[in-house]
Design a protein around this motif. Structure first.
Motif, PDB file in Angstrom:
ATOM      1  N   ALA A  26      10.714  45.163  19.213  1.00  0.00           N
ATOM      2  CA  ALA A  26      11.658  45.758  20.050  1.00  0.00           C
ATOM      3  C   ALA A  26      12.253  44.409  20.890  1.00  0.00           C
ATOM      4  O   ALA A  26      11.155  43.531  21.648  1.00  0.00           O
ATOM      5  N   LEU A  27      13.380  44.425  21.521  1.00  0.00           N
ATOM      6  CA  LEU A  27      13.926  43.525  22.712  1.00  0.00           C
ATOM      7  C   LEU A  27      13.046  43.848  23.649  1.00  0.00           C
ATOM      8  O   LEU A  27      13.004  44.890  24.200  1.00  0.00           O
ATOM      9  N   ARG A  28      12.692  42.699  24.356  1.00  0.00           N
ATOM     10  CA  ARG A  28      12.197  42.890  25.865  1.00  0.00           C
ATOM     11  C   ARG A  28      13.034  42.360  26.860  1.00  0.00           C
ATOM     12  O   ARG A  28      13.703  41.353  26.785  1.00  0.00           O
ATOM     13  N   LYS A  29      13.298  42.960  28.201  1.00  0.00           N
ATOM     14  CA  LYS A  29      13.979  42.549  29.118  1.00  0.00           C
ATOM     15  C   LYS A  29      13.679  42.867  30.608  1.00  0.00           C
ATOM     16  O   LYS A  29      13.131  44.142  30.763  1.00  0.00           O
ATOM     17  N   HIS A  30      13.721  42.046  31.311  1.00  0.00           N
ATOM     18  CA  HIS A  30      13.571  42.380  32.745  1.00  0.00           C
ATOM     19  C   HIS A  30      14.606  41.806  33.530  1.00  0.00           C
ATOM     20  O   HIS A  30      15.120  40.866  33.500  1.00  0.00           O
ATOM     21  N   ASP A  31      14.973  42.810  34.452  1.00  0.00           N
ATOM     22  CA  ASP A  31      15.990  42.499  35.561  1.00  0.00           C
ATOM     23  C   ASP A  31      15.413  42.068  36.920  1.00  0.00           C
ATOM     24  O   ASP A  31      14.413  42.276  37.310  1.00  0.00           O
ATOM     25  N   ASN A  32      16.027  41.084  37.309  1.00  0.00           N
ATOM     26  CA  ASN A  32      15.743  40.302  38.581  1.00  0.00           C
ATOM     27  C   ASN A  32      14.349  39.732  38.374  1.00  0.00           C
ATOM     28  O   ASN A  32      13.507  40.013  39.274  1.00  0.00           O
ATOM     29  N   GLY A  33      14.353  38.843  37.383  1.00  0.00           N
ATOM     30  CA  GLY A  33      13.206  37.894  37.272  1.00  0.00           C
ATOM     31  C   GLY A  33      13.032  37.146  38.451  1.00  0.00           C
ATOM     32  O   GLY A  33      11.865  36.758  38.697  1.00  0.00           O
ATOM     33  N   TRP A  34      14.166  36.929  39.376  1.00  0.00           N
ATOM     34  CA  TRP A  34      13.960  35.888  40.474  1.00  0.00           C
ATOM     35  C   TRP A  34      13.229  36.404  41.627  1.00  0.00           C
ATOM     36  O   TRP A  34      12.634  35.834  42.409  1.00  0.00           O
ATOM     37  N   TRP A  35      12.918  37.813  41.550  1.00  0.00           N
ATOM     38  CA  TRP A  35      12.031  38.603  42.520  1.00  0.00           C
ATOM     39  C   TRP A  35      10.479  37.903  42.472  1.00  0.00           C
ATOM     40  O   TRP A  35       9.938  37.942  43.457  1.00  0.00           O
ATOM     41  N   ILE A  36      10.217  37.691  41.055  1.00  0.00           N
ATOM     42  CA  ILE A  36       8.671  37.497  40.845  1.00  0.00           C
ATOM     43  C   ILE A  36       8.545  36.171  39.901  1.00  0.00           C
ATOM     44  O   ILE A  36       7.464  35.959  39.749  1.00  0.00           O
ATOM     45  N   ASN A  37       9.416  35.197  40.006  1.00  0.00           N
ATOM     46  CA  ASN A  37       9.271  33.869  39.267  1.00  0.00           C
ATOM     47  C   ASN A  37      10.149  32.804  39.936  1.00  0.00           C
ATOM     48  O   ASN A  37      11.256  32.921  40.049  1.00  0.00           O
ATOM     49  N   ASP A  38       9.211  31.702  40.421  1.00  0.00           N
ATOM     50  CA  ASP A  38      10.008  30.681  41.109  1.00  0.00           C
ATOM     51  C   ASP A  38      10.847  30.008  40.377  1.00  0.00           C
ATOM     52  O   ASP A  38      12.019  29.584  40.797  1.00  0.00           O
ATOM     53  N   GLU A  39      10.615  29.796  39.032  1.00  0.00           N
ATOM     54  CA  GLU A  39      11.326  28.916  38.178  1.00  0.00           C
ATOM     55  C   GLU A  39      12.839  29.723  37.630  1.00  0.00           C
ATOM     56  O   GLU A  39      13.730  29.279  37.857  1.00  0.00           O
ATOM     57  N   VAL A  40      12.652  30.766  37.503  1.00  0.00           N
ATOM     58  CA  VAL A  40      13.817  31.814  37.113  1.00  0.00           C
ATOM     59  C   VAL A  40      14.827  31.909  38.463  1.00  0.00           C
ATOM     60  O   VAL A  40      15.935  31.731  38.385  1.00  0.00           O
ATOM     61  N   ARG A  41      14.115  31.854  39.836  1.00  0.00           N
ATOM     62  CA  ARG A  41      14.857  31.823  40.841  1.00  0.00           C
ATOM     63  C   ARG A  41      15.605  30.585  41.026  1.00  0.00           C
ATOM     64  O   ARG A  41      16.789  30.479  41.576  1.00  0.00           O
ATOM     65  N   HIS A  42      15.023  29.707  40.945  1.00  0.00           N
ATOM     66  CA  HIS A  42      15.591  28.388  41.266  1.00  0.00           C
ATOM     67  C   HIS A  42      16.953  28.197  40.106  1.00  0.00           C
ATOM     68  O   HIS A  42      17.916  27.850  40.672  1.00  0.00           O
ATOM     69  N   VAL A  43      16.668  28.521  38.963  1.00  0.00           N
ATOM     70  CA  VAL A  43      18.054  28.605  37.969  1.00  0.00           C
ATOM     71  C   VAL A  43      19.001  29.186  38.338  1.00  0.00           C
ATOM     72  O   VAL A  43      20.126  29.234  38.418  1.00  0.00           O
ATOM     73  N   VAL A  44      18.667  30.674  38.542  1.00  0.00           N
ATOM     74  CA  VAL A  44      19.730  31.775  38.824  1.00  0.00           C
ATOM     75  C   VAL A  44      20.482  31.794  39.923  1.00  0.00           C
ATOM     76  O   VAL A  44      21.420  32.437  40.041  1.00  0.00           O
ATOM     77  N   THR A  45      19.675  31.111  41.021  1.00  0.00           N
ATOM     78  CA  THR A  45      20.510  30.917  42.306  1.00  0.00           C
ATOM     79  C   THR A  45      20.857  29.762  42.594  1.00  0.00           C
ATOM     80  O   THR A  45      21.336  29.130  43.502  1.00  0.00           O
ATOM     81  N   HIS A  46      20.933  28.762  41.345  1.00  0.00           N
ATOM     82  CA  HIS A  46      21.184  27.571  41.714  1.00  0.00           C
ATOM     83  C   HIS A  46      22.849  27.221  41.965  1.00  0.00           C
ATOM     84  O   HIS A  46      23.864  27.665  41.231  1.00  0.00           O
ATOM     85  N   PRO A  47      23.334  26.183  42.995  1.00  0.00           N
ATOM     86  CA  PRO A  47      24.603  26.122  43.488  1.00  0.00           C
ATOM     87  C   PRO A  47      25.359  25.575  42.327  1.00  0.00           C
ATOM     88  O   PRO A  47      26.720  26.129  42.270  1.00  0.00           O
ATOM     89  N   GLU A  48      24.878  24.537  41.412  1.00  0.00           N
ATOM     90  CA  GLU A  48      25.796  24.355  40.226  1.00  0.00           C
ATOM     91  C   GLU A  48      26.227  25.460  39.447  1.00  0.00           C
ATOM     92  O   GLU A  48      27.694  25.580  39.191  1.00  0.00           O
ATOM     93  N   LEU A  49      25.407  26.325  39.201  1.00  0.00           N
ATOM     94  CA  LEU A  49      26.018  27.785  38.235  1.00  0.00           C
ATOM     95  C   LEU A  49      27.259  28.492  39.193  1.00  0.00           C
ATOM     96  O   LEU A  49      28.114  28.690  38.808  1.00  0.00           O
ATOM     97  N   GLY A  50      26.839  28.432  40.675  1.00  0.00           N
ATOM     98  CA  GLY A  50      27.959  29.031  41.262  1.00  0.00           C
ATOM     99  C   GLY A  50      29.258  28.176  41.463  1.00  0.00           C
ATOM    100  O   GLY A  50      30.338  28.986  41.198  1.00  0.00           O
ATOM    101  N   ARG A  51      29.263  26.873  41.502  1.00  0.00           N
ATOM    102  CA  ARG A  51      30.267  26.216  41.566  1.00  0.00           C
ATOM    103  C   ARG A  51      30.977  26.205  40.332  1.00  0.00           C
ATOM    104  O   ARG A  51      32.214  26.200  40.316  1.00  0.00           O
ATOM    105  N   MET A  52      30.462  26.067  39.195  1.00  0.00           N
ATOM    106  CA  MET A  52      31.239  26.194  37.897  1.00  0.00           C
ATOM    107  C   MET A  52      31.816  27.549  37.556  1.00  0.00           C
ATOM    108  O   MET A  52      32.849  27.501  36.958  1.00  0.00           O
ATOM    109  N   THR A  53      31.012  28.596  38.165  1.00  0.00           N
ATOM    110  CA  THR A  53      31.754  29.872  37.916  1.00  0.00           C
ATOM    111  C   THR A  53      32.808  30.277  38.804  1.00  0.00           C
ATOM    112  O   THR A  53      33.878  30.732  38.556  1.00  0.00           O
ATOM    113  N   ALA A  54      32.896  29.626  40.048  1.00  0.00           N
ATOM    114  CA  ALA A  54      33.845  29.607  41.001  1.00  0.00           C
ATOM    115  C   ALA A  54      35.085  29.046  40.438  1.00  0.00           C
ATOM    116  O   ALA A  54      36.117  29.329  40.372  1.00  0.00           O
ATOM    117  N   GLU A  55      34.839  27.927  39.840  1.00  0.00           N
ATOM    118  CA  GLU A  55      35.805  27.170  39.109  1.00  0.00           C
ATOM    119  C   GLU A  55      36.664  27.871  38.004  1.00  0.00           C
ATOM    120  O   GLU A  55      37.807  28.184  37.763  1.00  0.00           O
TER     121      GLU A  55
END
Ligand SMILES: O=C(O)CCC(=O)C(=O)O
Length: 274
Positions: A66-95
């Protein structure tokens, strides 16, 4: 951990507007990919960063296919937090969205096990619109950034998107992520138009899809699990719309959320502001 900067072009924007999704070049380097793969292992073995708790229990499914998934990995993992809150993702999405600011709505850490040699649909993700789950938000103009942590195509259960389906509006009953009957859902939603395109990604590339774009995925026939980290992003001024469906994020506004309350507290970090 390094992000590889990329300037979204007019052609990229046109692709996103026409198809409802766009595939980026490689955005994260090999070291970051490796760290995110390790983050997966740590999360699934309940080895968490920080002193808090996950948003939901990290429980492995009873069936290993079965598929495994977890929501808000950024609460509990520093690497996930670094990537999903990255300004570059925000900038590209804003564009892509033509917005001036972008916040995190939530993330997902998704693990699709190998089903090599098995007859199973347990790893499937049903055709759905992400916004069908997010109707408490006052805008459909939201984006999912799906980051591949290995080369991904249909052999290992990569995503498929329905071209142009973001122009169909909010389709009733399209909160069908967990319905694994892809053919049945296609029959329900297609109305004749159904241009299914595979999202073929090299490790470190990302697919950016609109909140209304139908997408889903099939079995992982490869011998290895398919790993991804996913950031769901919204315009910086997105606010709560009452009476349109439940979502756990509404609780994060406090015990008495009000219609029109902006999702702008620390649970919804600002990635980018022009
Ligand atoms: O991982 C998948 O196959 C589907 C993920 C998905 O539906 C999403 O990220 O919006």
């Amino acid at each position: 951990m390094a992000f590889i900067p990329y300037e979204v072009t007019d052609t990229d924007k046109q692709t996103f507007e026409r198809d409802g999704y766009w595939i980026s070049p490689k955005l994260i380097d090999d070291d970051t990919i490796e760290k995110l793969r390790q983050a997966h292992e740590r999360i699934w073995s309940s080895d968490f960063d920080g002193d808090g708790y996950p948003m939901h229990d990290v429980r492995l499914p009873d069936n290993k296919l079965a598929l495994r998934k977890h929501d808000n990995g950024w609460w509990i993992n520093d690497e996930v937090r670094h990537v999903v809150t990255h300004p570059e993702l925000g900038r590209m999405t804003a564009e892509l969205l033509g917005e001036s600011a972008i916040r995190l709505w939530h993330d997902q850490v998704i693990y699709k096990p190998s089903a090599a040699g098995e007859e199973t649909q347990l790893g499937n993700v049903g055709w759905h619109q992400d916004y069908a789950f997010w109707r408490c938000s006052n805008t459909t103009s939201m984006v999912t950034v799906w980051i591949a942590l290995q080369d991904t195509d249909l052999h290992n259960g990569g995503m498929r998107t329905i071209l142009g389906s973001h122009k169909w509006g909010v389709v009733e009953g399209s909160d069908t992520f967990f319905n694994q009957d892809l053919d049945g859902l296609q029959a329900k939603f297609s109305k004749g138009e159904w241009q299914d395109e595979p999202c073929i990604l090299k490790a470190g590339q990302a697919s950016f899809h609109h909140g209304l774009t139908f997408h889903g995925s099939g079995p992982n026939f490869s011998e290895q699990p398919r790993l991804s980290v996913v950031a769901h992003l919204m315009p910086g001024n997105t606010s709560y719309m009452k009476g349109k469906g439940r979502h756990d994020n509404v609780r994060l506004l406090g015990p008495r959320p009000y219609d029109g309350q902006p999702f702008n507290n620390e649970y919804f970090p600002l990635l980018y502001s022009k």
